[in-house]
Every structure is written in structure tokens, then in C-alpha cells.
Design an enzyme around this catalytic site. Sequence first.
Site, PDB file in Angstrom:
ATOM      1  N   CYS A  28      -4.348  67.973   6.325  1.00  0.00           N
ATOM      2  CA  CYS A  28      -3.291  68.432   5.217  1.00  0.00           C
ATOM      3  C   CYS A  28      -3.668  68.342   3.800  1.00  0.00           C
ATOM      4  O   CYS A  28      -3.825  69.094   2.966  1.00  0.00           O
ATOM      5  CB  CYS A  28      -1.754  67.951   5.449  1.00  0.00           C
ATOM      6  SG  CYS A  28      -1.564  67.865   7.335  1.00  0.00           S
ATOM      7  N   LYS A  41       5.687  73.092  -0.472  1.00  0.00           N
ATOM      8  CA  LYS A  41       4.832  72.386   0.592  1.00  0.00           C
ATOM      9  C   LYS A  41       3.515  71.912   0.129  1.00  0.00           C
ATOM     10  O   LYS A  41       3.064  70.711   0.077  1.00  0.00           O
ATOM     11  CB  LYS A  41       4.652  73.113   1.876  1.00  0.00           C
ATOM     12  CG  LYS A  41       3.637  72.892   2.937  1.00  0.00           C
ATOM     13  CD  LYS A  41       3.985  71.355   3.447  1.00  0.00           C
ATOM     14  CE  LYS A  41       3.014  70.733   4.093  1.00  0.00           C
ATOM     15  NZ  LYS A  41       3.140  69.744   5.057  1.00  0.00           N
TER      16      LYS A  41
HETATM   17  N1  SAJ Z   1      -4.310  57.618   1.721  1.00  0.00           N
HETATM   18  C1  SAJ Z   1      -4.689  56.741   0.852  1.00  0.00           C
HETATM   19  N2  SAJ Z   1      -4.196  56.086   0.102  1.00  0.00           N
HETATM   20  C2  SAJ Z   1      -2.881  56.011  -0.016  1.00  0.00           C
HETATM   21  C3  SAJ Z   1      -2.188  56.924   1.241  1.00  0.00           C
HETATM   22  C4  SAJ Z   1      -2.952  57.477   1.859  1.00  0.00           C
HETATM   23  O1  SAJ Z   1      -6.233  56.702   0.766  1.00  0.00           O
HETATM   24  O2  SAJ Z   1      -2.048  55.075  -0.649  1.00  0.00           O
HETATM   25  C5  SAJ Z   1      -5.242  58.537   2.730  1.00  0.00           C
HETATM   26  C6  SAJ Z   1      -4.947  58.073   4.123  1.00  0.00           C
HETATM   27  O3  SAJ Z   1      -5.870  57.166   4.525  1.00  0.00           O
HETATM   28  C7  SAJ Z   1      -5.260  59.453   5.029  1.00  0.00           C
HETATM   29  C8  SAJ Z   1      -5.054  60.444   3.817  1.00  0.00           C
HETATM   30  O4  SAJ Z   1      -4.604  59.912   2.527  1.00  0.00           O
HETATM   31  O5  SAJ Z   1      -6.745  59.301   4.952  1.00  0.00           O
HETATM   32  C9  SAJ Z   1      -3.857  61.360   4.267  1.00  0.00           C
HETATM   33  O6  SAJ Z   1      -2.653  60.164   4.823  1.00  0.00           O
HETATM   34  P1  SAJ Z   1      -1.386  60.300   4.504  1.00  0.00           P
HETATM   35  O7  SAJ Z   1      -0.466  59.470   5.262  1.00  0.00           O
HETATM   36  O8  SAJ Z   1      -0.891  60.447   2.980  1.00  0.00           O
HETATM   37  O9  SAJ Z   1      -0.773  61.870   5.081  1.00  0.00           O
HETATM   38  P2  SAJ Z   1      -0.919  62.829   6.293  1.00  0.00           P
HETATM   39  O10 SAJ Z   1      -2.075  63.834   6.066  1.00  0.00           O
HETATM   40  O11 SAJ Z   1      -0.999  62.106   7.502  1.00  0.00           O
HETATM   41  O12 SAJ Z   1       0.587  63.572   6.184  1.00  0.00           O
HETATM   42  C10 SAJ Z   1       0.653  64.327   4.804  1.00  0.00           C
HETATM   43  C11 SAJ Z   1       2.171  64.064   4.662  1.00  0.00           C
HETATM   44  N3  SAJ Z   1       2.530  64.434   3.313  1.00  0.00           N
HETATM   45  C12 SAJ Z   1       3.017  63.691   2.234  1.00  0.00           C
HETATM   46  O13 SAJ Z   1       3.335  62.618   2.340  1.00  0.00           O
HETATM   47  C13 SAJ Z   1       3.237  64.515   0.943  1.00  0.00           C
HETATM   48  C14 SAJ Z   1       3.288  64.654   5.519  1.00  0.00           C
HETATM   49  O14 SAJ Z   1       4.500  64.485   5.085  1.00  0.00           O
HETATM   50  C15 SAJ Z   1       3.004  66.093   5.821  1.00  0.00           C
HETATM   51  O15 SAJ Z   1       3.757  66.680   6.711  1.00  0.00           O
HETATM   52  C16 SAJ Z   1       1.432  66.477   6.313  1.00  0.00           C
HETATM   53  O16 SAJ Z   1       0.585  65.745   5.176  1.00  0.00           O
HETATM   54  C17 SAJ Z   1       1.236  67.772   6.737  1.00  0.00           C
HETATM   55  O17 SAJ Z   1       1.554  68.276   7.806  1.00  0.00           O
HETATM   56  O18 SAJ Z   1       1.028  68.413   5.561  1.00  0.00           O
END
Ligand code: SAJ
Length: 408
Positions: free
Chosen positions: A266, A212
Site C-alpha cells: 500500500c 485514501k
Molecule cells: N514503517 C517504517 N517506519 C514507521 C512506520 C512504518 O519504516 O514508523 C514501514 C513498515 O515497516 C512497513 C511500511 O512502513 O514496511 C508500511 O507499514 P505500515 O504499518 O505503516 O502500513 P501498512 O502498509 O501495513 O498499512 C497501511 C495503513 N495506512 C496508514 O497507516 C496511513 C493502513 O491503514 C491502510 O489501510 C493500508 O496501508 C492500506 O491497505 O492501504
Amino acid sequence: MLKNKQKIVVMGLGYIGLPTASMLATKGHEVVGVDINEEAVKTINSGKIHIVEPDLDILVRSAVNSGNLRASIVPEEADTFILAVPTPFKMGVDHCKMPDISFVEAATRSIAPFLQPGNLVILESTSPIGTTERLAEIIAECRPDLASSSRIHLAHCPERVLPGHIIRELVDNDRIIGGIDKISADKARDLYKTFCNGNIFLADSKTAEMAKLVENSFRDVNIAFANELSIICDRLGINVWELIELANRHPRVNILQPGPGVGGHCIAVDPWFIVAAAPEEARLIRTAREVNDDKPHWVLNRVKAKADRFKDPVIGCLGLAFKANIDDLRESPALDITKELINQGIGRVMACEPNVTHGFDKFPLYSLEQVLREADILLVLVDHDEFKEIDRELLKEKVLIDTRGVWR
Ligand code: SAJ
């Protein structure tokens, strides 16, 4: 009628616990959701929700109406206990953030009096390595009568759902289950199979914990690469969005998108659990965290530099949420940047967050039309659909700082 109907207590009714409890209830299990927040308990018992997530309201309503889900502030006896409480971080030495498992420990202590031989305890919360084994120790301390091996089964089944798509991903995603022994893992798998259509993979508890953390670190490191590229490209006068699009045409390249920083509870947290466990070795993971944490400062400095050119600059901040098309403001770099602009008195700040319509009192919010009319500088902080659709004619006279590439 469900073959292996169980009574299940779910500790923590937040973004993971509530959907999981409701899902299990709609599949026919008898579920008691437990939370210390009395208001949340009342809201859920009336069939409503206290958090925002698409389709969760429908799921909770149907779970409560079926009579299979009720919420309470205290645990009770059950066959299975699922822990879905927060695991935040606290500040350690040398700017290293340390995992805080006090909520998990407290939840374990509070279910201990209700445990009976043969019960299954599942840890869903994202946890540092060794937490599942630690829970076994706590149970043994609280209940020496249950201490002999295999009287309580214990497994880690980390949640992996993406906020905004939780209900779909809860059903469709593959799961990893790490048991403290084989029988614990098998028992947890049988339960998750009642609602999970994805594949379920069994491992030991430490591997499941690490898996995880690694998933979120993988994403953090890759976002850091994109964020670093955006800063390099700014210096070199290259459009980073075009660059990434072109580089991603390579069959083995898949660069993520830069932004104003990494938010949410996360991805910006979990990599620190690996750094705390192996500080000497986790060099790349730590650096990625620092690169991402530094990005909001870089954005702030860019805005200041542009604002300096105006006598009384009006800065329109577009978006406050931590990512696109949600209303979640927790650990949001967009919110931090906007607050900092206000605190530092960098011009008149007009913030617009179309997904937040009430209950926000930190500073005034403005409609998109008003911001577009009055702002000299437009700072895009979140790639909400509303901002992508803005008529480009309206942007002509403005200074644009687009941290998400919505107007690439
Ligand atoms: N972000 C970027 N660029 C990208 C992708 C995301 O800047 O290309 C930023 C987003 O804007 C945001 C942050 O990253 O600020 C996180 O967003 P996210 O959509 O990547 O993830 P979370 O935090 O909403 O959810 C993540 C997910 N993990 C992965 O994709 C590996 C989700 O599957 C997990 O269950 C969740 O964390 C968790 O609960 O741990």
C-alpha cells in the site's frame, strides 16, 4: 433480524474482501464472495482461510457456519456489489510508476451482466483519481439498458485497515464514502453502518479516492523523513533513535521510525498514483518515494562495508517480513536485502524469520539460536518481539547493524 438485509456479492477474497464479506455475513446479510482462485474458494467454503491475519479464521468460520457466507468463482445477481480487487502499479515513462486498474475494470465487466436497476456498486480497492467515474462508463458500455442516470448507484469506500489489526479496524475506523451522487453515498453509508462503529463521512468520489491516496502518502513522506534522518545521523555519528525520542518530546513533533525501507502493498504503491496524476506538482511525494526506495541499497552498502573486514563473514539477517510480528513477505525490503546479500555472495548469509515456519523455499532459514551462535555480523531488518528480547550478553562479540533500533 437485520432491518435492511441485503444480498451482497464481494469481488476479491483477499486481505480486504474476505474480512469485509465475513463481517457483513455475521451481521446477517447474505454474502457471496467471488474469487478467481479456486483453491481459495474451496478453502473458504470449508470454513478455513488462505491468508494470515489475526482472528480472521474465527470470523470466517462463524460466517460460513451461519450459512450467510459462501464463496464462488462466478458472480451472480445481488442488491449490492463490492469490488475489493488489487490495484498494483506498472512501470511508466521516466521511472514513474503508473496505476494498473485492469483488475477493477475486469471485475466490473464480470458483474455487469448481473446488474439490475437500483443496484449499488461499491469500489473498495485503493484507486487512482477518476476510477469510480470510469466504472460508471464501463457499466454504461456493457449495459446500455442501465445507462440512464441513477439506475445503478456507485460509490467509492476506500479500505483503511492496518494489516495485523484488520478485524478491529474494520469495525472501529472512521470511513469516507464518495458517491457519484448523493443517493449512492447515502445507500453505501446505510450498508456500512451495519458493521462500522466509526463515523462515516460523505464526499464526492474523487475526494474519497484522493483521501485514501493522501493518507498513505502522508505516512510515506513521514517515514522518508525518518529514513533520511537515519542516514544523516549515521554520517554525523549521532544515535538516530535517541535523537527521535528526544525531538518527539516537543508537543508538536512526532517523527516516525526509520527502517530498512518501506514495504507492503500500500504505502510503497499509492503515492505513485498521485505522482502519475500530477507529475509536475507532486515533487515532495515523489522524492519521499525515492528516498524510501533507496534505503535498502544504503543498508546493503553498510553491510558490505562491515563484511569487508572479515575473511569469511557470516551474516545473520534477522527478520524477512515487511513489518513487525507478521508473516507477510510481500514487497518486503528485508527480504530484498537478504536476497541481494546472497546473490552478491557477501559472505555466508543465515536468515531467520520466526513467523515463517513452512512453505518458504527461496533460501534456507535458521533458528534464532543458531544465527546468534554462528554469525559475525547481525543485521536487524524487522523489529519482531523475539529480537527485542535477545540477551544483550550474546551480542557482545558481534558487529551489529540495527536498521530498526531494537537494541537502541
Ligand atoms: N514503517 C517504517 N517506519 C514507521 C512506520 C512504518 O519504516 O514508523 C514501514 C513498515 O515497516 C512497513 C511500511 O512502513 O514496511 C508500511 O507499514 P505500515 O504499518 O505503516 O502500513 P501498512 O502498509 O501495513 O498499512 C497501511 C495503513 N495506512 C496508514 O497507516 C496511513 C493502513 O491503514 C491502510 O489501510 C493500508 O496501508 C492500506 O491497505 O492501504
